[in-house]
Motif scaffolding. Structure first.
Motif, short mmCIF file in Angstrom:
data_model
loop_
_atom_site.label_atom_id
_atom_site.label_comp_id
_atom_site.label_asym_id
_atom_site.label_seq_id
_atom_site.Cartn_x
_atom_site.Cartn_y
_atom_site.Cartn_z
N SER A 74 0.68 -1.21 0.10
CA SER A 74 0.28 0.15 0.08
C SER A 74 0.95 1.33 0.20
N HIS A 75 0.15 2.33 -0.58
CA HIS A 75 1.29 3.48 -0.29
C HIS A 75 2.29 3.65 0.60
N LEU A 79 5.71 4.62 2.13
CA LEU A 79 5.83 5.83 2.73
C LEU A 79 6.50 5.36 4.20
N LEU A 80 5.98 4.44 5.19
CA LEU A 80 6.99 4.17 5.94
C LEU A 80 8.11 3.28 6.09
N GLY A 81 8.13 2.32 4.78
CA GLY A 81 9.15 1.61 4.34
C GLY A 81 10.71 2.55 3.96
N MET A 96 18.76 18.21 0.51
CA MET A 96 18.92 16.84 0.51
C MET A 96 17.75 16.46 2.11
N ARG A 97 17.32 15.62 2.23
CA ARG A 97 17.20 15.24 3.75
C ARG A 97 16.25 13.73 4.08
N THR A 98 16.61 13.73 5.09
CA THR A 98 16.32 11.82 5.14
C THR A 98 14.41 12.37 5.49
N PHE A 99 13.95 11.19 4.55
CA PHE A 99 12.53 11.12 4.85
C PHE A 99 12.08 10.85 5.95
N GLN A 124 10.15 -0.79 -4.89
CA GLN A 124 10.79 -2.33 -5.35
C GLN A 124 12.54 -2.58 -4.33
N TYR A 125 13.21 -1.54 -3.82
CA TYR A 125 13.89 -1.93 -2.94
C TYR A 125 13.71 -1.66 -1.82
N ILE A 126 12.29 -1.30 -1.08
CA ILE A 126 11.18 -0.84 0.25
C ILE A 126 11.13 -2.23 0.41
N ILE A 127 10.67 -3.05 -0.94
CA ILE A 127 9.58 -4.20 0.02
C ILE A 127 10.91 -5.35 -0.66
N LYS A 128 12.14 -5.11 -1.16
CA LYS A 128 13.24 -6.39 -0.61
C LYS A 128 13.53 -6.43 0.58
#
Length: 648
Positions: A74-75, A79-81, A96-99, A124-128
């Motif tokens: 989910s969206h 975002l949390l990932g 540029m800042r850390t999200f 895809q990187y977050i899911i991995k």
């Protein structure tokens, strides 16, 4: 086993597949059910809290596809990932800042309904990352596989992979974006910069940095090529005039690497990886040992004696590498024997055929070098894996060291022998030209032309199979997944950087005696840009995005080569007749002056490396400002806590 999609759609109905998981054909039903449940389970219960969907649903099983699952999120979950993995994004004030999810509205282009805020590669990187961090809790084994032992904290996906239950896990291509990227990248012949930002957005920073370095190296070769062309034709047989070219070579090889560091820092800041915090590195999948406690994390994991690893390295791997180096030198001596026989034949016959035969030994030797390099690569991978390194970075460093040492000796030993033992500049020029051109032709055939032809054949077979199936599901998605499943897996940028490393060696070490080396290197790199782009878009599965801030250990490899080039070019200058004529009576004095000049150039080189900052001033100011703001925010937080404690 029939899997109900509604059972896993716990977040949203608008499912967008991002990652494909392929299990082995004989995977048991209880294993599939357990894994899918783990993927969708909430984080607090030890799951990944992602979405999963079988490729073929409603009980319609098609051979070869019933073990394929699509994973999305989910969206909100993405975002949390993004906060979990520490992604860095651009803010509204252009910094540029850390999200962080709490401050999401301060980031540029963010909106609650904007699902394109995170790129597909980032999603895809977050899911991995989430899948790799699926860890066992109370399970003792993988259901259905008693031999696949688990223990608290063990990565489930790594255990599935090492036991052959998980066959492939790869991110899906975005066909529309890929088509646009391909058109601007390699779809048309034009002289322009590569779309590096688009490459980074689609493939990630590791791939983007390779193509950025390839482009930079190509432009850096242009001055050498421009000087080399007239130099070559005006001094065709005058080998005494290479002193000036060798001097320019010394400066060139030093400056380009220092300038690249600054370019690298600018791109890393723009892409958000210069600020990313390094994640704690987990044990690599192939690492094994006796179950113990990690003293850093406190988790149970395999423990292997460092002493045993050192014994394997120094008593087995090192002697094997030395044996391979000896064999390489033995093959080199056979080449020189063959070269001598052909030369004698030419002296006796003086025909057109004998003139052509003079190039045959070098061509054969160039082919043998490529074959030996590839055979040794497999042996080095086996040995490095057998050494049982705990971390992937350690594994890569030992593998790169083994491969670089052998490739350097295998490719350049004959040139050093000709230059500094035989003192034959004419043979050196001929051998360098033959080795350089032959290796480039072989690499293009092996790396691009052959894989592209095989992939076209595979695509035709898959398309025929898909069209023969009567299914109600989305044909385009079904076809896409089957096409990508049949593609080769991209094994990383190792071979690509290695090719550039050897090319840099040919140019920086001996191009003063063959100035056209830089010209052929430019032509090779231009071709390489198109063929590598074609490979990434059409031949290989899409690789997962891997954040990085530079080209890693290869920077050290190229710098080491530049140091060797200083020694080589100083020696070649000292051997030139012009310099020898200045010292007709004392060769000892000549050697001392050459050594002194070499040390002076090395000192200047290291002084330049120290004097030229690795990061431009504006980047350093931005980083310092962010560090200051972070410290101020930490102080305010501590003061707030202290005030609240006093009130209590």
């Amino acid at each position: 086993m029939k899997i109900s999609w509604s059972a896993y759609d716990t977040f949203e109905a608008n499912f967008k597949p991002l990652v494909v998981i392929e299990l082995a054909e004989n995977t048991r039903d209880e294993t599939k059910e357990w894994l899918t449940q783990k993927i969708v389970e909430k984080k607090k219960n030890g799951g990944a809290q992602l979405l999963v969907k079988p490729l073929v649903e409603d009980g319609k099983k098609i051979d070869g596809n019933q073990n394929i699952y699509l994973v999305g999120a989910s969206h909100l979950r993405l975002l949390l990932g993004a906060e979990t993995v520490g992604l860095v994004k651009e803010c509204n004030d252009n910094t540029m800042r850390t999200f962080t999810y709490s401050s999401r509205k301060t980031f540029k282009n963010f909106a609650e309904d904007n699902h394109d805020f995170l790129t597909m590669a980032e999603c895809q990187y977050i899911i991995k990352h989430e899948l790799e961090n699926l860890r066992a809790k109370d399970e003792k084994m993988i259901p259905g596989y008693p031999q696949a032992k688990l223990y608290p904290g063990k990565s489930i996906m790594r255990r599935l992979l090492t036991n052959g239950i998980l066959v492939h896990i790869f991110p899906l291509h975005d066909t529309e974006e890929l088509k646009k990227l391909g058109h601007t990248w390699y779809g048309q012949l034009k002289i322009s910069y590569q779309p590096l930002n688009e490459i980074c957005s689609y493939f990630g920073e590791t791939i983007a940095f390779y193509f950025a370095f390839l482009e930079y190296f190509t432009f850096a070769l242009v001055p050498m090529a421009v000087i080399g062309i007239p130099y070559y034709f005006f001094a065709w047989e005058d080998y005494d005039k290479y002193v000036m070219f060798a001097t320019f070579n010394l400066l060139w090889s030093t400056v380009i690497l220092e300038v690249w560091k600054r370019c690298c820092a600018v791109m890393a800041y723009r892409w958000g990886t210069l600020l990313m915090k390094r994640q704690f590195e987990e044990p690599r999948p192939g690492f094994h040992g006796v179950l113990g406690i990690n003293l850093v994390t406190g988790r149970e994991e395999p423990v292997y004696s460092s002493f045993k690893r050192q014994l394997r390295i120094y008593l087995v791997s090192l002697p094997f590498v030395c044996l391979c180096l000896y064999f390489s030198l033995y093959v080199m001596m056979i080449y020189f024997d063959l070269e001598n026989q052909v030369y004698l034949y030419h002296e006796e016959n003086q025909s057109d055929l004998s003139s052509l035969l003079l190039y045959v030994p070098s061509i054969i030797y160039a082919v043998v070098i490529e074959v030996l390099n590839r055979i040794y690569r497999y042996a080095a991978e086996f040995l490095t894996s057998w050494e049982n390194h705990r971390l992937e970075s350690s594994y890569q460093n030992h593998l790169i060291l083994k491969v670089l040492v052998f490739n350097f000796l295998n490719c350049f030993a004959s040139l050093f022998y000709i230059a500094f033992v035989l003192f034959d500049m004419k043979l050196l020029r001929q051998s360098l030209a033959t080795l350089l051109i032959t290796s480039q032709i072989l690499n293009q055939c092996v790396e691009a032309i052959l894989p592209y032809w095989l992939q076209k054949r595979r695509n035709k077979t898959v398309k025929k199979k898909v069209k023969s199936l009567e299914i109600d599901t989305d044909l385009s998605l079904f076809e896409q997944i089957n096409l990508e499943k049949g593609m080769d897996t991209y094994l990383g940028t190792f071979d690509d950087y290695l090719e550039l490393f050897l090319l840099f060696g040919y140019v920086s070490l001996f191009s003063c005696v063959y100035p056209l080396a830089a010209v052929f290197a430019v032509l090779n790199n231009v071709t390489e840009m198109y063929t590598d782009a074609l490979k990434m878009c059409s031949i290989f599965k899409r690789p997962f995005s891997e954040p990085t801030a530079n080209i890693g250990v290869w920077q050290l490899a190229f710098e080491a080569m530049s140091v060797i080039s200083v020694v080589t070019n100083c020696a070649l200058i000292g051997m030139s007749p012009q310099v020898n004529a200045l010292f007709p009576d004392s060769k000892t004095e000549l050697i001392l002056i050459v050594v002194l000049a070499e040390h002076l150039v090395l000192a200047i080189k290291f002084l330049m490396a120290f004097a030229i900052p690795d990061k431009p001033q504006d980047i350093r100011i931005k980083l310092a400002r962010l560090e200051f703001e972070s410290l101020e925010a930490l102080k305010q937080q501590q003061m707030k806590l202290a005030t609240e404690s006093l009130k209590e």
